[in-house]
Design a protein around this motif. Structure first.
Motif, PDB file in Angstrom:
ATOM      1  N   GLU A  35       0.830  -1.215   0.000  1.00 25.63           N
ATOM      2  CA  GLU A  35       0.000   0.000   0.000  1.00 25.63           C
ATOM      3  C   GLU A  35       0.865   1.267   0.000  1.00 25.63           C
ATOM      4  N   MET A  36       1.949   1.235   0.761  1.00 25.44           N
ATOM      5  CA  MET A  36       2.843   2.410   0.792  1.00 25.44           C
ATOM      6  C   MET A  36       3.546   2.558  -0.555  1.00 25.44           C
ATOM      7  N   LYS A  37       3.930   1.437  -1.131  1.00 22.36           N
ATOM      8  CA  LYS A  37       4.588   1.461  -2.449  1.00 22.36           C
ATOM      9  C   LYS A  37       3.626   2.043  -3.503  1.00 22.36           C
ATOM     10  N   ALA A  38       2.355   1.622  -3.445  1.00 26.97           N
ATOM     11  CA  ALA A  38       1.365   2.125  -4.413  1.00 26.97           C
ATOM     12  C   ALA A  38       1.204   3.638  -4.259  1.00 26.97           C
ATOM     13  N   ALA A  39       1.189   4.115  -3.027  1.00 18.68           N
ATOM     14  CA  ALA A  39       1.047   5.560  -2.805  1.00 18.68           C
ATOM     15  C   ALA A  39       2.266   6.294  -3.348  1.00 18.68           C
ATOM     16  N   GLN A  40       3.451   5.724  -3.148  1.00 17.54           N
ATOM     17  CA  GLN A  40       4.672   6.387  -3.647  1.00 17.54           C
ATOM     18  C   GLN A  40       4.712   6.389  -5.172  1.00 17.54           C
ATOM     19  N   GLN A  41       4.175   5.325  -5.768  1.00 15.95           N
ATOM     20  CA  GLN A  41       4.163   5.285  -7.238  1.00 15.95           C
ATOM     21  C   GLN A  41       3.196   6.326  -7.795  1.00 15.95           C
ATOM     22  N   ALA A  42       2.060   6.498  -7.084  1.00 12.37           N
ATOM     23  CA  ALA A  42       1.073   7.497  -7.529  1.00 12.37           C
ATOM     24  C   ALA A  42       1.553   8.917  -7.244  1.00 12.37           C
TER      25      ALA A  42
END
Ligand SMILES: Nc1ncnc2c1ncn2[C@@H]1O[C@H](COP(=O)(O)OP(=O)(O)OP(=O)(O)O)[C@@H](O)[C@H]1O
Ligand SMILES: C=C(C)CCOP(=O)(O)O
Length: 264
Positions: A35-42
């Motif tokens: 979830e943190m990775k997805a936020a950083q990618q966005a």
């Protein structure tokens, strides 16, 4: 360093079973990592420092040796080292899980970098944390033991570390993630917003942890964060659930406002 920083605590209640010694919930941390990775990618400029509680690793040993009250005798110093190893073991597990999700975490071990006095942090390895952030790494801290000028040694919680970091780094948001949906009032409803103006009304509902714990549960969490928010105007603190899939990503991207907000 001008970019605003979000501090995220993965609560020990969420990443371990606080009633079963040394029970690490790797699957929960792996999901939160994604979830943190997805936020950083966005949002590539999202700057994070991750902390995690000590759950059924450090708290079990710390309770056995009463480390938080101070460390003086050889037996107490031996206990201090046992707590340090337990806290560090959990942190190694968390670091490995976060790295597997390609989050470039860099462990900054509080036991080796904090000096406290009566539990209040006087110094920490800020240079290392700032440098890690500049290099695009994610500093990883955790609840730990600390050498203490007056007490010899003691326990330092993730919230205590966050309060120190928020004084020296451009932190504008703190997310404390646990198993509860937020802070409950006496009727069991989530309190949407806690400030110094309504604290008195809710104080009686703030209790200790349901599991083995030496740092004070929800009462200390709310009190420490409110004290911090009172001296940092721009800071928002959110106590929220880490059990609902997707909620952390949404919150990091400002698309959800779950749980309890604490401001000064
Ligand atoms: N009013 C309240 N609202 C919500 N939780 C409460 C309340 N009063 C007491 N609690 C308890 O406090 C717990 C949160 O404190 P705890 O210290 O266990 O959290 P944590 O930060 O996840 O743990 P750790 O210190 O191991 O990192 C909740 O899971 C709940 O059992
Ligand atoms: C009990 C130890 C070692 C640290 C407590 O830190 P916290 O879990 O963040 O409250």
């Amino acid at each position: 360093m001008t970019k605003s920083i979000t501090l995220i605590k993965l609560g020990g209640s969420l990443i371990t079973d606080k009633n079963v010694q040394s029970s690490y919930k790797a699957d929960v941390v792996a999901r939160l990592a994604r979830e943190m990775k997805a936020a950083q990618q966005a949002q590539p400029d999202l700057s994070l420092v991750i902390g995690h509680g000590s759950g059924s690793f450090g708290h079990f040993e710390a309770k056995k040796h009463n480390t938080i009250a101070g460390v003086h005798t050889p037996e107490e110093w031996y206990g201090f080292t046992r707590v340090a190893v337990a806290a560090s073991q959990l942190s190694q597990y968390v670091a490995e899980t976060l790295l597997d999700a390609e989050l470039p975490v860099f462990r900054v071990q509080p036991s080796a970098s904090v000096v406290s006095d009566e539990g209040v942090i006087q110094q920490m390895a800020l240079h290392n944390i700032r440098t890690a952030l500049t290099m695009g790494l994610i500093p990883l801290v955790h609840g730990d033991v600390a050498l203490d000028i007056t007490l010899g040694g003691t326990i330092t919680s993730t919230e205590t570390i966050f309060a120190y970091l928020a004084r020296y780094l451009p932190v504008d948001r703190i997310l404390l993630i646990g198993v509860e949906s937020g802070v409950y009032d006496q009727t069991g409803s989530i309190i949407p917003h806690i400030t110094s103006h309504n604290l008195e009304q809710h104080e009686a509902a703030l209790g200790h942890s349901a599991g083995v714990d030496v740092t004070g549960g929800m009462y200390t969490k709310v009190m420490d964060m409110l004290a911090l928010a009172n001296v940092r105007d721009q800071l928002s603190v959110r106590i929220m659930s880490g059990t609902e899939p997707g909620l952390l990503t949404q919150t990091l991207l400002n698309k959800a406002e779950p749980g309890t907000l604490i401001t000064g």
